[in-house]
Scaffold this motif. Sequence first.
Motif, PDB file in Angstrom:
ATOM      1  N   GLY A 106       1.344  22.623  -6.653  1.00 51.76           N
ATOM      2  CA  GLY A 106       1.217  23.161  -5.397  1.00 51.76           C
ATOM      3  C   GLY A 106       0.578  22.237  -4.515  1.00 51.76           C
ATOM      4  N   PRO A 107       0.191  22.363  -3.245  1.00 56.13           N
ATOM      5  CA  PRO A 107      -0.265  21.324  -2.173  1.00 56.13           C
ATOM      6  C   PRO A 107      -1.306  20.464  -2.931  1.00 56.13           C
ATOM      7  N   LEU A 108      -1.374  19.184  -2.396  1.00 59.21           N
ATOM      8  CA  LEU A 108      -2.413  18.416  -2.705  1.00 59.21           C
ATOM      9  C   LEU A 108      -3.563  18.400  -2.088  1.00 59.21           C
ATOM     10  N   PRO A 109      -4.752  18.153  -2.449  1.00 63.66           N
ATOM     11  CA  PRO A 109      -5.963  17.944  -1.586  1.00 63.66           C
ATOM     12  C   PRO A 109      -6.029  16.890  -0.555  1.00 63.66           C
ATOM     13  N   PRO A 110      -6.678  17.161   0.663  1.00 65.92           N
ATOM     14  CA  PRO A 110      -6.455  16.092   1.679  1.00 65.92           C
ATOM     15  C   PRO A 110      -6.670  14.679   1.208  1.00 65.92           C
ATOM     16  N   PRO A 111      -7.776  14.239   0.374  1.00 60.10           N
ATOM     17  CA  PRO A 111      -8.139  12.979  -0.064  1.00 60.10           C
ATOM     18  C   PRO A 111      -6.874  12.259  -0.850  1.00 60.10           C
ATOM     19  N   THR A 112      -6.499  13.186  -1.577  1.00 61.86           N
ATOM     20  CA  THR A 112      -5.140  12.651  -2.330  1.00 61.86           C
ATOM     21  C   THR A 112      -4.125  12.421  -1.288  1.00 61.86           C
ATOM     22  N   VAL A 113      -3.786  13.289  -0.474  1.00 59.97           N
ATOM     23  CA  VAL A 113      -2.618  13.015   0.478  1.00 59.97           C
ATOM     24  C   VAL A 113      -3.063  11.888   1.371  1.00 59.97           C
ATOM     25  N   ALA A 114      -4.164  11.624   1.745  1.00 62.36           N
ATOM     26  CA  ALA A 114      -4.558  10.245   2.661  1.00 62.36           C
ATOM     27  C   ALA A 114      -4.375   8.988   1.786  1.00 62.36           C
ATOM     28  N   HIS A 115      -4.673   9.179   0.345  1.00 59.79           N
ATOM     29  CA  HIS A 115      -4.293   7.813  -0.542  1.00 59.79           C
ATOM     30  C   HIS A 115      -3.126   7.842  -0.623  1.00 59.79           C
ATOM     31  N   ILE A 116      -2.181   8.746  -0.584  1.00 60.44           N
ATOM     32  CA  ILE A 116      -0.430   8.751  -0.574  1.00 60.44           C
ATOM     33  C   ILE A 116      -0.032   8.059   0.704  1.00 60.44           C
ATOM     34  N   LEU A 117      -0.737   8.525   1.924  1.00 54.77           N
ATOM     35  CA  LEU A 117      -0.298   8.190   3.352  1.00 54.77           C
ATOM     36  C   LEU A 117      -0.446   6.338   3.448  1.00 54.77           C
ATOM     37  N   ALA A 118      -1.868   5.920   2.786  1.00 53.39           N
ATOM     38  CA  ALA A 118      -2.135   4.715   2.993  1.00 53.39           C
ATOM     39  C   ALA A 118      -1.541   3.845   2.037  1.00 53.39           C
ATOM     40  N   GLY A 119      -1.179   4.367   0.801  1.00 54.56           N
ATOM     41  CA  GLY A 119      -0.474   3.483  -0.232  1.00 54.56           C
ATOM     42  C   GLY A 119       0.676   3.046   0.169  1.00 54.56           C
ATOM     43  N   CYS A 120       1.532   4.410   0.556  1.00 57.62           N
ATOM     44  CA  CYS A 120       2.958   4.411   1.045  1.00 57.62           C
ATOM     45  C   CYS A 120       3.217   3.551   2.239  1.00 57.62           C
ATOM     46  N   ALA A 121       2.289   3.386   3.116  1.00 56.66           N
ATOM     47  CA  ALA A 121       2.491   2.738   4.386  1.00 56.66           C
ATOM     48  C   ALA A 121       2.284   1.374   4.068  1.00 56.66           C
ATOM     49  N   GLU A 122       1.372   1.002   3.223  1.00 56.51           N
ATOM     50  CA  GLU A 122       1.147  -0.368   2.921  1.00 56.51           C
ATOM     51  C   GLU A 122       2.493  -0.870   2.218  1.00 56.51           C
ATOM     52  N   ALA A 123       3.148  -0.085   1.237  1.00 57.58           N
ATOM     53  CA  ALA A 123       4.380  -0.471   0.577  1.00 57.58           C
ATOM     54  C   ALA A 123       5.486  -0.532   1.662  1.00 57.58           C
ATOM     55  N   LEU A 124       5.511   0.384   2.571  1.00 55.43           N
ATOM     56  CA  LEU A 124       6.693   0.449   3.825  1.00 55.43           C
ATOM     57  C   LEU A 124       6.406  -0.955   4.419  1.00 55.43           C
ATOM     58  N   ALA A 125       5.281  -1.445   4.635  1.00 53.49           N
ATOM     59  CA  ALA A 125       4.892  -2.512   5.495  1.00 53.49           C
ATOM     60  C   ALA A 125       5.481  -3.961   4.604  1.00 53.49           C
ATOM     61  N   SER A 126       5.205  -3.739   3.316  1.00 52.15           N
ATOM     62  CA  SER A 126       5.897  -4.899   2.524  1.00 52.15           C
ATOM     63  C   SER A 126       7.509  -4.892   2.506  1.00 52.15           C
ATOM     64  N   VAL A 127       7.786  -3.613   2.472  1.00 52.04           N
ATOM     65  CA  VAL A 127       9.376  -3.591   2.486  1.00 52.04           C
ATOM     66  C   VAL A 127      10.101  -3.989   3.784  1.00 52.04           C
ATOM     67  N   HIS A 128       9.451  -3.721   5.070  1.00 57.22           N
ATOM     68  CA  HIS A 128       9.937  -4.174   6.253  1.00 57.22           C
ATOM     69  C   HIS A 128       9.621  -5.531   6.400  1.00 57.22           C
ATOM     70  N   ALA A 129       8.414  -6.213   6.018  1.00 57.90           N
ATOM     71  CA  ALA A 129       8.550  -7.599   5.931  1.00 57.90           C
ATOM     72  C   ALA A 129       9.279  -8.340   5.340  1.00 57.90           C
ATOM     73  N   ALA A 130      10.014  -7.935   4.540  1.00 61.46           N
ATOM     74  CA  ALA A 130      11.468  -8.295   3.882  1.00 61.46           C
ATOM     75  C   ALA A 130      12.388  -8.254   4.716  1.00 61.46           C
ATOM     76  N   GLY A 131      12.604  -7.840   5.647  1.00 60.45           N
ATOM     77  CA  GLY A 131      13.561  -7.279   6.435  1.00 60.45           C
ATOM     78  C   GLY A 131      14.560  -6.149   5.777  1.00 60.45           C
ATOM     79  N   LEU A 132      13.846  -5.300   5.359  1.00 57.81           N
ATOM     80  CA  LEU A 132      14.252  -4.154   4.806  1.00 57.81           C
ATOM     81  C   LEU A 132      14.090  -2.756   5.368  1.00 57.81           C
ATOM     82  N   VAL A 133      14.655  -1.746   5.465  1.00 51.68           N
ATOM     83  CA  VAL A 133      14.619  -0.322   5.725  1.00 51.68           C
ATOM     84  C   VAL A 133      14.896   0.418   4.557  1.00 51.68           C
ATOM     85  N   HIS A 134      13.748   1.481   4.244  1.00 53.19           N
ATOM     86  CA  HIS A 134      14.089   2.274   3.062  1.00 53.19           C
ATOM     87  C   HIS A 134      15.340   3.056   3.292  1.00 53.19           C
TER      88      HIS A 134
END
Length: 536
Positions: A106-134
């Motif tokens: 089921g749905p995840l608690p807000p702190p877990t979702v916030a971790h997902i947002l922060a971590g995935c945004a950092e991952a996407l920043a790494s992807v974009h820095a290499a010239g990629l779009v997911h």
Amino acid sequence: MPLSTDDPRTVAGYALRARLGGGGMGRVYLSFTPGRRAVAVKVVRGELADDPEFRRRFRREVDVAQRVQGFYTAPVLDADPDAPQPWLATAYVAGPTLQEAVAEHGPLPPPTVAHILAGCAEALASVHAAGLVHRDFKPGNVLLADDGPKVIDFGIARAADASTLTRSGAVVGTPAFMAPEQITGGTIGPAADVFALGLTAFHAATGHSAFGEGNAQALMYRIVNTEPDLDGCPAELRPLIGRCLVKEPAGRPSPAEITEAAGALVTGGPSDDGRWLPPAIATTMAGYHPPDELRPPPTTPAPAPTAPPAYAGPPTGPTAYAGPPTGPAPYGPTAAFDRSSPRGGVRWPPVAAAVAGVAVLAVAAFVVHSATSGDKSGGSADEGVGGGPSTTASSASPTKFGGGFTQEYSDVSFSLPSSGTPGASFGTHGPEVTTDGSESLVSDLQYLPEADPGFIRFYDSDQAAPVDGEPDGKACYEAVKRHPISGHVNYGDLKVGTRFCVLNPTEAQLAYICLTEKPSSGALTWKATGWQAPDE
């Protein structure tokens, strides 16, 4: 899942132990390195492997994806895009996908979702820095590991987007997690991934879509034409998720802004023991490690000598040659890149390996070859822009072309505009120009007119050379091999009559280009002549 009769047993030295899953792009298998580390080996399916344009883009995406570095990404460990069936390998991540976790718990608690947002945004920043779009960010492409979320599958949709499958009308991507500009055929940039991240976070927090349910066409219509329904989204997450889902790309936050905003919603960070996850998920993590029966047996080290042997004097005769070693290496590839990274989870039952819906990792596109600090061509006068090495052929130098050039086109004109980030690629039918910034980053010739100063560069500066003289295939090839350009060429150093030879990364296409017009507007007009390497 055990291997079936139509599954390969080895891929480039990787002994396959089980099938982890599969999808539209291919199948994923479990294997191990010589050091007994689990890896996921993805084999591209035959229809894509047979498409030359897919191979071209896949090759480039493998190249750039190997440069993506980030704690929350799963970079490529090893690959061979030129194999009869292209494949790539990543290290295995023990954990469920976000999609599986929400479906089961089921749905995840807000702190877990916030971790997902922060971590995935950092991952996407790494992807974009290499010239990629997911291009295909979704809950199925986020793995929940003990030490945080891991973003996978960045970019194979980019290669498939140019294949004959998609040119014939197939849809690449997941409609429920597409950005409006992706659906309408607009320019797809990093902001499209931000939109998908917002939809993914909303799904994690509520268990459903911000644009409702239904068939793909209905979902895509609502994404383009209606506002998201954020009812049910926790109040602390709603403002950030809502910003991610703005229709206009320019109105969405950057990944760095998301990481900062989401980080303010949690205390501490992901730990190695899974405490960032809710207990119901954390207690299942051990079940995602491959069972011992699938692991190769450990190698037995040679016993250490108890004392050094006594010196017996010089040898009295030659040592007999024992012949070459026999038999294959016990496990793993014979020459894999050592780029270890987390990858891909399946929950393993006690006896047999059962599929837990592993998402397939592949690579993305859009590589940026930046000018090096030792740029020999920035001013280019010394390097010969418009006056480089002669293209007089040396008959003593055999090449892959072997002197037997097949000319495919001659003196074809093309122009690169003075705005945006245009580029040109040289294929079998002549130059193909794009004004899509993300597309141009994998073009053979790239023009950045809005930089200060503006400049041109090549996809691979080791495969291009400034030349003089008229078009000559063999001489062009030898110029590239003997005098490759290093870095970029400033706009001010380009003169009418400047010539380059460009060899694409597969060394199958060769182009001679000459600058014919350089008006004050900043546009550049060229003419191109191209050859193809003969079949070997």
